[in-house]
Design a protein around this motif. Sequence first.
Motif, PDB file in Angstrom:
ATOM      1  N   LEU A  15       0.800  -1.224   0.000  1.00 25.65           N
ATOM      2  CA  LEU A  15       0.000   0.000   0.000  1.00 25.65           C
ATOM      3  C   LEU A  15       0.833   1.274   0.000  1.00 25.65           C
ATOM      4  CD1 LEU A  15      -2.555  -1.140   2.744  1.00 25.65           C
ATOM      5  CD2 LEU A  15      -2.787  -1.355   0.255  1.00 25.65           C
ATOM      6  N   PRO A  20      -2.339   7.331   0.471  1.00 25.40           N
ATOM      7  CA  PRO A  20      -3.143   6.406  -0.341  1.00 25.40           C
ATOM      8  C   PRO A  20      -2.996   6.620  -1.838  1.00 25.40           C
ATOM      9  CG  PRO A  20      -4.546   8.027   0.761  1.00 25.40           C
ATOM     10  CD  PRO A  20      -3.179   8.161   1.358  1.00 25.40           C
ATOM     11  N   ILE A  23      -0.871   4.021  -3.582  1.00 21.79           N
ATOM     12  CA  ILE A  23      -1.344   2.651  -3.796  1.00 21.79           C
ATOM     13  C   ILE A  23      -1.375   2.402  -5.310  1.00 21.79           C
ATOM     14  CG2 ILE A  23      -3.261   1.023  -3.489  1.00 21.79           C
ATOM     15  CD1 ILE A  23      -4.100   2.595  -1.021  1.00 21.79           C
ATOM     16  N   ALA A  27      -2.782  -3.035  -6.721  1.00 23.01           N
ATOM     17  CA  ALA A  27      -3.189  -3.250  -5.334  1.00 23.01           C
ATOM     18  C   ALA A  27      -4.619  -2.757  -5.115  1.00 23.01           C
ATOM     19  CB  ALA A  27      -2.225  -2.536  -4.385  1.00 23.01           C
ATOM     20  N   TRP A  28      -4.949  -1.620  -5.734  1.00 26.60           N
ATOM     21  CA  TRP A  28      -6.306  -1.066  -5.618  1.00 26.60           C
ATOM     22  C   TRP A  28      -7.330  -2.065  -6.149  1.00 26.60           C
ATOM     23  CZ3 TRP A  28      -7.372   3.646  -3.366  1.00 26.60           C
ATOM     24  CH2 TRP A  28      -8.677   4.132  -3.508  1.00 26.60           C
ATOM     25  N   VAL A  54      -5.659   2.549   3.642  1.00 26.34           N
ATOM     26  CA  VAL A  54      -6.763   2.252   2.737  1.00 26.34           C
ATOM     27  C   VAL A  54      -7.983   3.115   3.064  1.00 26.34           C
ATOM     28  CG1 VAL A  54      -8.328   0.449   1.943  1.00 26.34           C
ATOM     29  CG2 VAL A  54      -5.950  -0.104   2.402  1.00 26.34           C
ATOM     30  N   GLY A 135       5.126  -2.441  -4.141  1.00 19.66           N
ATOM     31  CA  GLY A 135       4.655  -1.092  -3.832  1.00 19.66           C
ATOM     32  C   GLY A 135       5.793  -0.146  -3.528  1.00 19.66           C
TER      33      GLY A 135
END
Length: 260
Positions: A15, A20, A23, A27-28, A54, A135
């Motif tokens: 993440l 955010p 991200i 991953a989203w 998140v 990430g």
Amino acid sequence: MTEQQHYGRLIGASLGPGDPELITRRAWAALQSGARWLYPVKKAEESSYALAIVERGGIAVPADAVELVFPMTRDAELLAKAWARAATQTVELLASGRDLVFLVEGDASTFATFGHLARVVRELAPEVEVETIPGVSSFAAAAATTGVTLAEEDETFAIIPAAYGVEVINHLLDEFDTLALLKVKPLLDEVIDLLERRELLATSVFIEKVGSPEERIVRDVVSLKGEKVNYLSLLLVQNPKRVRGELRRGCRKRQVAVTA
């Protein structure tokens, strides 16, 4: 003849360190794929840093999300029990056939809980398919937000937990142009003293909880002496005076054997 157990996939979703917007799309998509969420906490029913990333991104936490407890302790027996419990719980959930997405702050392959969890899960159930979504790491985000270049052209760069101690750090300062010292909280004063002796305070920067609303950047590193900093903190240290050895450039010509 017994039917073979069908397990869901175990997905490690990186993440990023706190923002955010870091991200990845992959991953989203995993977070919204219908996979059941797993997220790490230090104590039962405690807040999760990964989950908070998140939530700041605007994704609602599913009602069936499951916390896994990974205590912050150096007690080998307690850690072994916690890992075994978390892995067993993960395998039991995977046995339903539904995918699980494990929320990882930073990058899942870099000083993260996920690698160890996945390894133990595979020991318990070798059939489980594991996917790791890469990430943004904390040190990469810290470099970007502070304007520090980790390495250029032929420069060298190392990432180490500060817990290895000042002797190791002192040695590595002569071997690498830039050091990312992670988890500096326990040894911060000792590291600052070392940087002061090496005259590297001016080329060092401290970053705490990078990318989060509580992000803090301190360039006057010596001002942190005696301060209790957050666990999620690091130092980027550059040594512009490092003496480099000679580099071999290009490809060496292959020697052709001469026969008599």
